[in-house]
Design an enzyme around this catalytic site. Sequence first.
Site, short mmCIF file in Angstrom:
data_model
loop_
_atom_site.label_atom_id
_atom_site.label_comp_id
_atom_site.label_asym_id
_atom_site.label_seq_id
_atom_site.Cartn_x
_atom_site.Cartn_y
_atom_site.Cartn_z
N TRP A 33 0.83 -1.21 0.00
CA TRP A 33 0.00 0.00 0.00
C TRP A 33 0.86 1.27 0.00
CZ3 TRP A 33 -3.53 2.47 -1.94
CH2 TRP A 33 -4.32 3.43 -1.34
N LYS A 44 -3.92 0.41 9.31
CA LYS A 44 -5.23 -0.02 9.78
C LYS A 44 -5.05 -1.11 10.84
CE LYS A 44 -7.68 1.02 5.45
NZ LYS A 44 -8.33 0.45 4.25
N GLY A 58 -10.16 3.88 3.65
CA GLY A 58 -11.28 3.73 2.72
C GLY A 58 -11.15 2.40 2.00
N SER A 110 -4.79 -2.31 -2.52
CA SER A 110 -3.62 -1.69 -3.16
C SER A 110 -3.43 -2.08 -4.63
CB SER A 110 -2.35 -2.01 -2.36
OG SER A 110 -2.21 -3.39 -2.21
N LYS A 161 -12.66 -3.31 10.70
CA LYS A 161 -13.16 -4.07 9.54
C LYS A 161 -12.24 -5.25 9.20
CE LYS A 161 -10.09 -2.73 6.36
NZ LYS A 161 -9.29 -3.52 5.45
N ASP A 185 -15.36 0.22 3.05
CA ASP A 185 -14.17 -0.62 3.20
C ASP A 185 -14.55 -2.05 3.58
OD1 ASP A 185 -11.53 -1.24 3.10
OD2 ASP A 185 -10.93 -0.05 4.85
N THR A 228 -13.17 -5.12 1.50
CA THR A 228 -12.27 -6.07 2.17
C THR A 228 -12.91 -7.45 2.34
OG1 THR A 228 -11.36 -4.17 3.36
CG2 THR A 228 -10.69 -6.32 4.13
N ASN A 286 -6.50 -9.96 4.88
CA ASN A 286 -7.31 -10.41 6.02
C ASN A 286 -8.34 -11.44 5.57
OD1 ASN A 286 -6.50 -8.79 8.52
ND2 ASN A 286 -6.59 -7.24 6.91
N VAL A 313 1.03 -8.24 5.45
CA VAL A 313 0.55 -8.23 6.83
C VAL A 313 -0.99 -8.35 6.88
CG1 VAL A 313 0.49 -5.69 6.95
CG2 VAL A 313 0.71 -7.00 9.04
N GLU A 339 -3.48 -7.39 9.28
CA GLU A 339 -3.54 -6.58 10.51
C GLU A 339 -4.60 -7.05 11.50
OE1 GLU A 339 -1.31 -4.59 11.31
OE2 GLU A 339 -0.83 -3.04 9.83
N1 LIG Z 1 -2.47 -3.34 1.02
C1 LIG Z 1 -3.60 -2.70 1.05
O1 LIG Z 1 -4.45 -2.89 0.18
C2 LIG Z 1 -3.87 -1.70 2.13
C3 LIG Z 1 -3.16 -1.67 3.30
N2 LIG Z 1 -3.47 -0.76 4.27
C4 LIG Z 1 -2.72 -0.69 5.52
O2 LIG Z 1 -1.43 -0.15 5.26
C5 LIG Z 1 -0.46 -0.69 6.16
C6 LIG Z 1 0.70 -1.23 5.38
O3 LIG Z 1 0.19 -2.24 4.55
P1 LIG Z 1 0.95 -2.81 3.29
O4 LIG Z 1 1.91 -1.84 2.75
O5 LIG Z 1 -0.07 -3.32 2.36
O6 LIG Z 1 1.68 -4.05 4.00
P2 LIG Z 1 2.91 -4.94 3.53
O7 LIG Z 1 2.81 -6.21 4.31
O8 LIG Z 1 2.98 -5.00 2.06
O9 LIG Z 1 4.12 -4.09 4.06
C7 LIG Z 1 4.31 -3.83 5.44
C8 LIG Z 1 5.31 -2.72 5.54
O10 LIG Z 1 5.68 -2.54 6.91
C9 LIG Z 1 7.10 -2.53 6.97
N3 LIG Z 1 7.61 -2.96 8.26
C10 LIG Z 1 7.25 -4.05 8.96
N4 LIG Z 1 7.97 -4.10 10.09
C11 LIG Z 1 8.80 -3.02 10.09
C12 LIG Z 1 9.78 -2.51 10.99
N5 LIG Z 1 10.04 -3.11 12.16
N6 LIG Z 1 10.43 -1.37 10.65
C13 LIG Z 1 10.15 -0.74 9.50
N7 LIG Z 1 9.25 -1.18 8.62
C14 LIG Z 1 8.58 -2.30 8.92
C15 LIG Z 1 7.53 -3.47 5.86
O11 LIG Z 1 8.88 -3.27 5.57
P3 LIG Z 1 9.70 -4.44 4.80
O12 LIG Z 1 9.16 -4.46 3.42
O13 LIG Z 1 11.09 -3.95 4.88
O14 LIG Z 1 9.44 -5.71 5.54
C16 LIG Z 1 6.58 -3.01 4.76
O15 LIG Z 1 7.02 -1.82 4.18
C17 LIG Z 1 -1.21 -1.75 6.98
O16 LIG Z 1 -1.58 -1.20 8.23
C18 LIG Z 1 -2.45 -2.04 6.16
O17 LIG Z 1 -3.56 -2.44 6.95
C19 LIG Z 1 -4.44 0.15 4.08
C20 LIG Z 1 -5.16 0.17 2.91
C21 LIG Z 1 -4.93 -0.75 1.85
O1 LIG Z 2 -7.52 -2.23 3.79
C1 LIG Z 2 -7.58 -2.78 2.73
C2 LIG Z 2 -8.54 -2.38 1.67
O2 LIG Z 2 -9.13 -1.17 1.95
C3 LIG Z 2 -6.69 -3.91 2.43
O3 LIG Z 2 -7.06 -4.97 3.17
P1 LIG Z 2 -5.99 -6.08 3.60
O4 LIG Z 2 -5.04 -5.41 4.55
O5 LIG Z 2 -6.82 -7.14 4.21
O6 LIG Z 2 -5.29 -6.53 2.35
#
Ligand SMILES: NC(=O)C1=CN([C@@H]2O[C@H](COP(=O)(O)OP(=O)(O)OC[C@H]3O[C@@H](n4cnc5c(N)ncnc54)[C@H](OP(=O)(O)O)[C@@H]3O)[C@@H](O)[C@H]2O)C=CC1
Ligand SMILES: O=C(CO)COP(=O)(O)O
Length: 331
Positions: free
Chosen positions: A11, A106, A136, A140, A191, A244, A248, A256, A279, A281
């Site tokens: 994301w 989230k 929202g 991603s 959610k 959302d 989701t 999730n 991840v 969450e």
């Molecule tokens: N993916 C989606 O569709 C959406 C995600 N979100 C939210 O956004 C957030 C990030 O999700 P997303 O990017 O998809 O998750 P990913 O699992 O793709 O990435 C997780 C991120 O967290 C970083 N991270 C984990 N542990 C550490 C640490 N100790 N120090 C620094 N960085 C760390 C990882 O770094 P590294 O790569 O180096 O491990 C990576 O950049 C979450 O809370 C998610 O719920 C919200 C909306 C949409």
């Molecule tokens: O928050 C999300 C969509 O809005 C993404 O959901 P996941 O973290 O479950 O992939």
Amino acid sequence: MKITVLGAGAWGTAFGQVLADAGNDVTMWAIEPEIVEGIRDRHRNAVRLPSVERLPENMTATGDRAEAVRGAEIIIVSIAAQAARVALEPFRDLIPGDAIVVSLMKGIERATGKRMDEVVTETLGLPEDRFAAISGPNLSKEIAAREPAATVVACTNIDNARRVAHACTTHYFKAFVTTDVIGLEMCGSLKNVIALAVGMARGAGYGENTAAMIETRGLSEMTALGKAAGADPKTFCGLAGVGDLIATCGSPLSRNYTFGANLGKGLSVEEATRVSNGVAEGVPTTDAVVALGRKLGVPTPLATAMSHVLDRGISCSEMLAELFGPDITEE
Ligand SMILES: NC(=O)C1=CN([C@@H]2O[C@H](COP(=O)(O)OP(=O)(O)OC[C@H]3O[C@@H](n4cnc5c(N)ncnc54)[C@H](OP(=O)(O)O)[C@@H]3O)[C@@H](O)[C@H]2O)C=CC1
Ligand SMILES: O=C(CO)COP(=O)(O)O
């Protein structure tokens, strides 16, 4: 604007592309050299967002914290929620004094029960009017493919919410604004717990009625908990709430949902964690929701049943039986 994104996950990277498409100069910060080099030298994040062949030219990356945030007007945080505090601590003295810090995360911190607005402002020593949250229906991979989508930016200072919304507006991405930070945070975090349960029911082979029941009862639970925490109940009817939840709970693109589906198919929590593509969450957040419900005096039957799935390994039918409960109650 100069905008920095901390965390180049799926994301963080997709949202970085949105910001770049909106005309900003975007710097991604990541720990892993492989991810930094990929984005900086080849405009590609093959580890976390392989579906994008080439990220925009006005998007770069660094592994150096000071260099990442120097001169940034907006700093986006997109790190796995349970790691946010530890990851942000070294940035505390580096964040420019007038920058707005925006969380995409989230989740609720399991160790403290705190929302991400609390974790970020506390860790960075940030006044609340310089913190914003974005949440929202934003899977991603769809946004990375530039499919039309909308989100909500929350900040107690509505002008700052508008600044952030303006910075992430493109022809395919629309941002609404609100001052209900607590509501937005609660929607995004809760959610995910519901998506675990819906995914589990789907994985076990159940159909639309079961999914609709879990989503609707889940919405009622998250609204009650949010209201008790100080949120505006209206937020739960909007994009960040129902919106959302629909995205989701209805998509295998959700980690999730997929995690839950794997549990429903019979995988253990450890096995589902191993095969998860990023991840989920909702897993650590489930216990935090149960604890928050206890603290605020709000029943959390769905989160409690899911916590028994995660902690005790109960089956999908046992989880649903718990959700039904023995009493006849008003809806
Ligand atoms: N993916 C989606 O569709 C959406 C995600 N979100 C939210 O956004 C957030 C990030 O999700 P997303 O990017 O998809 O998750 P990913 O699992 O793709 O990435 C997780 C991120 O967290 C970083 N991270 C984990 N542990 C550490 C640490 N100790 N120090 C620094 N960085 C760390 C990882 O770094 P590294 O790569 O180096 O491990 C990576 O950049 C979450 O809370 C998610 O719920 C919200 C909306 C949409
Ligand atoms: O928050 C999300 C969509 O809005 C993404 O959901 P996941 O973290 O479950 O992939």
